[in-house]
Design a protein around this motif. Structure first.
Motif, mmCIF file in Angstrom:
data_model
loop_
_atom_site.group_PDB
_atom_site.id
_atom_site.type_symbol
_atom_site.label_atom_id
_atom_site.label_comp_id
_atom_site.label_asym_id
_atom_site.label_seq_id
_atom_site.Cartn_x
_atom_site.Cartn_y
_atom_site.Cartn_z
ATOM 1 N N LYS A 263 0.819 -1.212 0.000
ATOM 2 C CA LYS A 263 0.000 0.000 0.000
ATOM 3 C C LYS A 263 0.853 1.263 0.000
ATOM 4 O O LYS A 263 0.422 2.310 -0.468
ATOM 5 N N TYR A 264 2.057 1.180 0.583
ATOM 6 C CA TYR A 264 2.948 2.339 0.668
ATOM 7 C C TYR A 264 4.311 1.981 0.075
ATOM 8 O O TYR A 264 5.329 2.010 0.769
ATOM 9 N N PRO A 265 4.318 1.646 -1.224
ATOM 10 C CA PRO A 265 5.545 1.093 -1.820
ATOM 11 C C PRO A 265 6.725 2.056 -1.821
ATOM 12 O O PRO A 265 7.862 1.620 -1.703
ATOM 13 N N HIS A 266 6.458 3.365 -1.925
ATOM 14 C CA HIS A 266 7.580 4.308 -1.970
ATOM 15 C C HIS A 266 8.378 4.266 -0.682
ATOM 16 O O HIS A 266 9.598 4.323 -0.683
ATOM 17 N N MET A 267 7.648 4.183 0.424
ATOM 18 C CA MET A 267 8.316 4.123 1.716
ATOM 19 C C MET A 267 9.131 2.844 1.850
ATOM 20 O O MET A 267 10.307 2.858 2.208
ATOM 21 N N PHE A 268 8.531 1.709 1.505
ATOM 22 C CA PHE A 268 9.206 0.438 1.759
ATOM 23 C C PHE A 268 10.345 0.170 0.775
ATOM 24 O O PHE A 268 11.286 -0.529 1.111
ATOM 25 N N ARG A 269 10.268 0.748 -0.416
ATOM 26 C CA ARG A 269 11.346 0.454 -1.377
ATOM 27 C C ARG A 269 12.651 1.121 -0.969
ATOM 28 O O ARG A 269 13.714 0.765 -1.457
ATOM 29 N N THR A 270 12.584 2.141 -0.099
ATOM 30 C CA THR A 270 13.810 2.811 0.327
ATOM 31 C C THR A 270 14.345 2.257 1.649
ATOM 32 O O THR A 270 15.348 2.733 2.158
ATOM 33 N N ALA A 271 13.658 1.258 2.207
ATOM 34 C CA ALA A 271 14.033 0.783 3.549
ATOM 35 C C ALA A 271 15.182 -0.219 3.491
ATOM 36 O O ALA A 271 15.155 -1.157 2.703
ATOM 37 N N ASP A 272 16.188 -0.012 4.331
ATOM 38 C CA ASP A 272 17.248 -1.014 4.484
ATOM 39 C C ASP A 272 16.801 -2.113 5.442
ATOM 40 O O ASP A 272 17.260 -3.245 5.356
ATOM 41 N N VAL B 86 7.822 -6.991 1.160
ATOM 42 C CA VAL B 86 8.965 -6.094 1.336
ATOM 43 C C VAL B 86 10.048 -6.434 0.320
ATOM 44 O O VAL B 86 10.591 -5.566 -0.363
ATOM 45 N N ARG B 87 10.336 -7.716 0.185
ATOM 46 C CA ARG B 87 11.411 -8.134 -0.738
ATOM 47 C C ARG B 87 11.041 -7.874 -2.194
ATOM 48 O O ARG B 87 11.917 -7.638 -3.019
ATOM 49 N N SER B 88 9.740 -7.887 -2.523
ATOM 50 C CA SER B 88 9.351 -7.596 -3.901
ATOM 51 C C SER B 88 9.600 -6.121 -4.225
ATOM 52 O O SER B 88 9.731 -5.750 -5.382
ATOM 53 N N LEU B 89 9.657 -5.275 -3.199
ATOM 54 C CA LEU B 89 9.933 -3.858 -3.416
ATOM 55 C C LEU B 89 11.417 -3.554 -3.295
ATOM 56 O O LEU B 89 11.933 -2.635 -3.916
ATOM 57 N N HIS B 90 12.103 -4.280 -2.423
ATOM 58 C CA HIS B 90 13.524 -4.041 -2.185
ATOM 59 C C HIS B 90 14.165 -5.362 -1.771
ATOM 60 O O HIS B 90 14.161 -5.703 -0.580
ATOM 61 N N PRO B 91 14.700 -6.090 -2.750
ATOM 62 C CA PRO B 91 15.214 -7.437 -2.473
ATOM 63 C C PRO B 91 16.276 -7.478 -1.369
ATOM 64 O O PRO B 91 16.403 -8.485 -0.679
ATOM 65 N N ALA B 92 17.025 -6.375 -1.187
ATOM 66 C CA ALA B 92 18.108 -6.403 -0.200
ATOM 67 C C ALA B 92 17.640 -6.055 1.215
ATOM 68 O O ALA B 92 18.421 -6.137 2.160
#
Ligand SMILES: Nc1nc2c(ncn2[C@@H]2O[C@H](COP(=O)(O)OP(=O)(O)OP(=O)(O)O)[C@@H](O)[C@H]2O)c(=O)[nH]1
Ligand SMILES: [Mg+2]
Ligand SMILES: [Zn+2]
Ligand SMILES: [Zn+2]
Ligand SMILES: [Zn+2]
Lengths: 109, 255
Positions: free
Chosen positions: B184-193, B217-223
């Protein structure tokens, strides 16, 4: 929301270049994956530009679509959102376009 | 404006312990651009990004780790900070920057633990930016090789766009909010370490699938890393402290 802060940044960035010259129109690039909503940006720009040389200027907004590249198989493809799955099934995908947030050019009187 | 927050950029920003200073450089005046079309090709957020780079460089030079904590209101950021400064602060000097639209309530909770803290009130603004953090750091004056924890304004939208010059970005979500927050909030989660799933003590009572959430979370930011914690009961704290310690410059690979 943050569109007000974004609008203020647009006005500041333009005035750094054009100073007190009257600005007739601005061309912005707001990618579809940038997290900025063009309609909200137009609305807040009007408020922020009031009383500046940008007051009443037309906003022309380019909205490039999203693109992504799969890190597993190398395929490039278009995407509407940030949750991206490659046709090959991999979720290890890099967004390569659509996040742009730029002032391309302005027209001064 | 935005019905939920109503950010107004820098308007009404207040920093406790610091006098208001509007003395940042602001280049002015026309620079010979008298033609009809002036090409800028300028990143809209360039000013914030430049300030963030400056923050990052000066912090790295002093071995200071800065962690930006973001979440929706009430996910448990301050509760987590209270526990963290008490438990980790005995081995590693810790200071806190608190960001809220109004009140000093969170800063008072941190001060009660004996930890140095600065409160930034953003007024109408709904996020911290690099300049506010620069001013906060100036007021805090943390020692070399210390840890500075920044609690951003409770908001899953706006803080995503603003780089503070932090070492790492952490999103705190909590079990009662539901496991679909990342999509729902992909912009926030894609920048999360790191994503912390807080209030894990409530898992038995709430329909929340931690594995589904981690997959999102991993689909937005695999690392991105995902950890389950309970800030009130203490679950997962060793893993959280281990993650923080791994940010210390001595432990990072060179370059
Ligand atoms: N059950 C449970 N409750 C928690 C936990 N962590 C925090 N809470 C409760 O959640 C509420 C909000 O916690 P805060 O720490 O104030 O949340 P916050 O994210 O700092 O809130 P804002 O600063 O308003 O955005 C409080 O009532 C806490 O006691 C937890 O791990 N488990
Ligand atoms: Mg708080
Ligand atoms: Zn907002
Ligand atoms: Zn904002
Ligand atoms: Zn693929």
């Amino acid at each position: 929301m943050h569109e007000l802060a974004i609008s203020q940044a647009v006005v500041d960035a333009v005035r750094e270049r054009t100073g007190d010259q009257r600005v007739r129109s601005l061309r912005l690039v707001v990618g579809r994956l940038s997290g900025v909503v063009p309609d909200a940006l137009r609305f807040s720009f009007e408020l922020v530009a009031e009383g500046t040389p940008l007051e009443g200027a037309d906003l022309v907004i380019e909205e490039p679509g999203g693109r992504a590249r799969c890190r597993s198989c190398g395929t490039e493809f278009g995407t509407e959102g940030l949750v991206v799955l490659c046709p090959c099934g991999s979720a290890d995908v890099a967004v390569t376009a659509g996040s742009e947030l730029l002032v391309r050019s302005v027209e001064v009187a | 404006m935005c019905g939920t927050c109503g950010c107004e950029g820098d308007a009404g920003v207040r920093l406790t312990t610091l006098p208001d200073d509007a003395a940042h450089p602001h280049p002015h005046g026309p620079s010979g651009d008298t033609g009809r079309t002036v090409v800028l090709e300028a990143r809209v957020l360039a000013k914030n990004e430049d300030l963030a780079v400056r923050n990052r460089r000066s912090l790295a030079g002093r071995g200071i780790v800065v962690v930006n904590l973001m979440s929706s209101p009430g996910s448990g950021k301050t509760t987590l900070l209270e526990r963290t400064v008490r438990e980790l602060g005995v081995q590693w000097p810790v200071a806190v920057i608190e960001g809220d639209q109004e009140t000093h309530l969170d800063a008072e909770r941190i001060r009660a633990t004996g930890c140095p803290v600065v409160q930034i009130n953003t007024g109408a603004g709904c996020h911290l930016d690099a300049d506010m953090v620069r001013r906060g750091l100036e007021a805090l004056d943390p020692p070399d090789s210390s840890l500075v924890l920044v609690e951003n304004v409770g908001n899953l939208v706006c803080p995503a766009l603003f780089d503070l010059g932090e070492t790492a970005r952490v999103v705190v979500m909590s079990v009662p909010e539901g496991d679909d927050k990342p999509v729902k909030y992909p912009h926030m989660f894609r920048t999360a370490d790191l994503v912390l799933i807080n209030k894990a003590d409530l898992l038995p009572y709430v329909d929340f699938d931690p594995e589904r959430c981690a997959r999102q979370v991993r689909s937005l930011h695999p690392a991105a890393e995902v950890l389950q914690i309970s800030a009130t009961r203490g679950d997962g704290m060793p893993a959280w402290y281990g993650w923080l310690r791994a940010l210390r410059p001595g432990l990072l690979p060179p370059g």
